[in-house]
Scaffold this active site. Structure first.
Site, PDB file in Angstrom:
ATOM      1  N   SER A  86     -16.970  10.558  28.735  1.00 42.32           N
ATOM      2  CA  SER A  86     -18.296   9.886  29.274  1.00 42.32           C
ATOM      3  C   SER A  86     -19.224  10.485  29.873  1.00 42.32           C
ATOM      4  CB  SER A  86     -17.908   8.730  30.052  1.00 42.32           C
ATOM      5  OG  SER A  86     -17.056   7.706  29.649  1.00 42.32           O
ATOM      6  N   HIS A 141     -20.726   7.357  24.847  1.00 44.92           N
ATOM      7  CA  HIS A 141     -19.863   7.886  23.805  1.00 44.92           C
ATOM      8  C   HIS A 141     -20.706   7.722  22.326  1.00 44.92           C
ATOM      9  CE1 HIS A 141     -15.842   8.287  25.717  1.00 44.92           C
ATOM     10  NE2 HIS A 141     -16.313   7.739  26.716  1.00 44.92           N
ATOM     11  N   HIS A 193      -9.978   4.314  23.612  1.00 45.82           N
ATOM     12  CA  HIS A 193      -9.471   3.778  24.664  1.00 45.82           C
ATOM     13  C   HIS A 193      -8.375   2.746  24.466  1.00 45.82           C
ATOM     14  CE1 HIS A 193     -13.123   5.744  26.258  1.00 45.82           C
ATOM     15  NE2 HIS A 193     -12.409   6.156  27.044  1.00 45.82           N
ATOM     16  N   TYR A 206      -7.872   0.268  26.331  1.00 42.95           N
ATOM     17  CA  TYR A 206      -8.504  -0.854  26.980  1.00 42.95           C
ATOM     18  C   TYR A 206      -9.616  -1.372  26.082  1.00 42.95           C
ATOM     19  CZ  TYR A 206     -12.558   1.887  28.387  1.00 42.95           C
ATOM     20  OH  TYR A 206     -13.686   2.841  28.390  1.00 42.95           O
ATOM     21  N   GLU A 207      -9.919  -0.453  25.011  1.00 45.18           N
ATOM     22  CA  GLU A 207     -11.148  -1.343  23.812  1.00 45.18           C
ATOM     23  C   GLU A 207     -10.139  -2.249  22.994  1.00 45.18           C
ATOM     24  OE1 GLU A 207     -14.205   1.657  22.504  1.00 45.18           O
ATOM     25  OE2 GLU A 207     -12.507   2.841  23.164  1.00 45.18           O
ATOM     26  N   ALA A 221     -14.416  11.438  32.487  1.00 46.01           N
ATOM     27  CA  ALA A 221     -15.002  11.260  33.653  1.00 46.01           C
ATOM     28  C   ALA A 221     -13.858  10.477  34.534  1.00 46.01           C
ATOM     29  CB  ALA A 221     -16.199  10.374  33.392  1.00 46.01           C
ATOM     30  N   MET A 253      -9.062   6.313  32.858  1.00 42.95           N
ATOM     31  CA  MET A 253      -8.545   5.289  31.740  1.00 42.95           C
ATOM     32  C   MET A 253      -8.187   6.143  30.339  1.00 42.95           C
ATOM     33  SD  MET A 253     -11.108   2.259  32.957  1.00 42.95           S
ATOM     34  CE  MET A 253     -11.261   1.860  34.496  1.00 42.95           C
ATOM     35  N   SER A 254      -8.024   7.416  30.429  1.00 45.52           N
ATOM     36  CA  SER A 254      -7.882   7.884  29.061  1.00 45.52           C
ATOM     37  C   SER A 254      -6.972   9.258  29.264  1.00 45.52           C
ATOM     38  CB  SER A 254      -9.253   8.440  28.625  1.00 45.52           C
ATOM     39  OG  SER A 254      -9.724   9.648  29.556  1.00 45.52           O
ATOM     40  N   ASN A 308     -17.204   9.690  40.666  1.00 42.30           N
ATOM     41  CA  ASN A 308     -17.182   8.537  41.830  1.00 42.30           C
ATOM     42  C   ASN A 308     -16.065   8.663  42.661  1.00 42.30           C
ATOM     43  OD1 ASN A 308     -16.460   7.057  39.113  1.00 42.30           O
ATOM     44  ND2 ASN A 308     -15.233   6.250  40.803  1.00 42.30           N
ATOM     45  N   HIS A 311     -20.304   1.643  35.875  1.00 40.22           N
ATOM     46  CA  HIS A 311     -20.172   2.740  34.792  1.00 40.22           C
ATOM     47  C   HIS A 311     -21.464   3.427  34.688  1.00 40.22           C
ATOM     48  CE1 HIS A 311     -18.575   4.653  31.180  1.00 40.22           C
ATOM     49  NE2 HIS A 311     -19.852   4.381  30.498  1.00 40.22           N
TER      50      HIS A 311
END
Length: 269
Positions: free
Chosen positions: A30, A61, A83, A85-86, A113, A209-210, A233, A244
Site C-alpha cells: 500500500s 494498489h 489479499h 481478505y478480498e 504497510a 494483512m499480507s 500507524n 486506511h
C-alpha cells in the site's frame, strides 16, 4: 487446468511480452507502488490482461505488472498485490510469486504497510521472521514438486545475508532501519486491542494483512527473500482510531527513504 498448467501458461504469455529472465521480484504494498515508476525500459501489463491473474481492489494498489531495469538489474514488480481478505483463494494470492520463480527470479523483495506494535509510524522495519496467524497455509493441497518439497524449511525464510546487507546499506544512507517479527492476519477488520496485546506477548513488532502467504510460497520455491514493513500507524490500543487513509499518507512521507534503500539493495545483492 491444474495450477502447474496455469503457471506455465502465464509464464509463456509474459515471456511473449518480452519479460525475459528477471533477477528480482518486487511486491510493492500500500502506497509503495511508486517505485515501479522508476523502472527503465519498462514493459507494463495490466493485471486484467494477464491470464490466470487476480485483481487488486485496494486503494494504493495500481494493478499493474512492470518489468524492466532498476539500479542496473532486471526486475519484475507488482504494483499492487492480492489479499486473502478480498475473497481471493490462497492460490491467487501467491500466484505472482510462482510466476516470479517460473520466469527466473532468484530473489523476492516483499514490502507492506503494517501496524506498529513495537515501533511507531514512519519506521522502516526489516522483517527477520513472521508468525502465520491467518489460520491457513498457501501450500495446503497437492504439492508442486517442480517447485519445492512437501514440507519446506522456514528457518531462514527471510534470508539472513540479505538482512545484513540491508542494515549496512541503511547505515551508509543514514536511514534508521529497525528489525522485527511480522505477524500476518487475514483482515480486513483491524485488530482489537486485546488481540494486539496477545500478539505483543507472542513477540510480534508489526502486524499486517499480507506478506506471510507470499513468503511461505517463496521459501517453498527456493527464492531468497528480503522483507520490509513500512510502519504506518500504531496498532489498536496504542492510538485512538485506525484508518486506511493514514496508512497511505504515512507511506508518502517515508517513500523516499524506502525507494533509496530498495534501489541500493537491488544494485548490491
Amino acid at each position: 487446468m491444474t495450477l502447474l498448467e496455469k503457471i506455465y501458461e502465464t509464464r509463456d504469455f509474459l515471456r511473449a511480452k518480452g519479460m525475459i529472465e528477471p533477477e528480482f521480484g518486487l511486491i510493492l504494498g500500500s502506497g509503495l507502488g511508486e517505485l515501479a515508476e522508476e523502472i527503465e525500459n519498462a514493459i507494463v501489463v495490466d493485471y486484467a490482461d494477464i491470464p490466470n491473474w487476480g485483481r487488486s481492489t485496494v486503494v494504493g494498489h495500481a494493478g499493474k505488472l512492470v518489468y524492466g531495469d532498476l539500479a542496473g538489474r532486471k526486475v519484475l514488480a507488482l504494483q499492487g498485490r492480492f489479499h486473502f481478505y478480498e475473497g481471493n483463494p490462497m492460490e491467487v494470492v501467491t500466484f505472482p510469486v510462482r510466476i516470479m520463480k517460473a520466469l527466473g527470479c532468484h530473489s523476492v523483495l516483499v514490502t507492506n504497510a503494517a501496524g506498529g506494535i513495537g515501533f511507531g509510524p514512519g519506521t522502516l522495519m526489516l522483517i527477520k521472521d513472521h508468525i502465520n496467524f491467518t489460520g491457513t497455509n498457501p501450500l495446503i493441497g497437492a504439492n508442486l514438486d517442480e517447485f519445492g518439497p512437501r514440507f519446506p524449511d522456514m528457518s531462514d525464510a527471510y534470508t539472513a545475508a540479505y538482512r545484513e546487507k540491508a542494515q549496512a546499506i541503511a547505515q551508509k544512507q543514514n536511514i534508521k532501519l529497525e528489525e522485527g517479527v511480522y505477524i500476518g492476519v487475514t483482515g480486513p477488520a483491524y485488530e482489537t486491542p486485546a488481540e494486539i496485546r496477545a500478539f505483543q506477548t507472542m513477540g510480534a513488532q508489526a502486524v499486517g494483512m499480507s506478506t506471510v502467504p507470499e513468503v511461505i510460497v517463496a521459501a517453498h520455491s527456493g527464492l531468497k527473500v528480503l522483507g520490509i514493513s513500512a510502519i504506518t500507524n500504531f496498532a489498536a490500543g496504542f492510538q485512538s482510531e485506525l484508518n486506511h487513509e493514514e496508512v497511505v499518507e504515512v507511506t508518502q512521507r517515508i517513500k523516499e527513504d524506502f525507494k533509496g534503500l530498495v534501489k541500493a539493495l537491488i544494485k548490491e545483492l
